[in-house]
Design an enzyme around this catalytic site. Structure first.
Site, PDB file in Angstrom:
ATOM      1  N   GLY A  19     -12.415  12.431  -9.511  1.00 58.27           N
ATOM      2  CA  GLY A  19     -11.040  12.696  -9.101  1.00 58.27           C
ATOM      3  C   GLY A  19     -10.063  12.138 -10.109  1.00 58.27           C
ATOM      4  O   GLY A  19     -10.351  11.170 -10.802  1.00 58.27           O
ATOM      5  N   CYS A  37      -6.301   0.368  -7.885  1.00 62.47           N
ATOM      6  CA  CYS A  37      -7.421   0.621  -8.818  1.00 62.47           C
ATOM      7  C   CYS A  37      -7.828  -0.622  -9.602  1.00 62.47           C
ATOM      8  O   CYS A  37      -8.279  -0.522 -10.743  1.00 62.47           O
ATOM      9  CB  CYS A  37      -7.073   1.760  -9.776  1.00 62.47           C
ATOM     10  SG  CYS A  37      -6.653   3.290  -8.953  1.00 62.47           S
TER      11      CYS A  37
END
Length: 84
Positions: A19, A37
């Site tokens: 993704g 992240c």
């Protein structure tokens, strides 16, 4: 350092998912209270916040898709997966 994108992968028992996200005109203020992240110390931003005028999301998507396709084709040619 600024982060405008996120790339992620997931490996399941029989498949791998990839993704990518690219913040074009998104209000990214919600990221101020998290470490997205695992990017501690980096600030999340958007293309619209960094560039005026910001390109349209469909223009960004078209250019991103063409760039990814070109890079994948070049990689596949280099590995002999496809011919020139």
């Amino acid at each position: 350092m600024l982060e405008v994108k996120a790339i992620d992968t997931y490996r399941g028992p029989a498949h791998i998912l990839h993704g990518v996200s690219l913040n074009v005109g998104l209000d990214v203020s919600g990221f101020d209270c998290i470490v997205p992240c695992g990017s501690a110390g980096e600030r999340i931003t958007s293309i619209a916040a960094e560039r005026s005028p910001a390109p349209a999301a469909d223009e960004v998507a078209t250019r991103l898709a063409a760039t990814i396709a070109g890079r994948l084709q070049a990689h596949a040619r280099g590995k002999g997966i496809i011919s020139a």
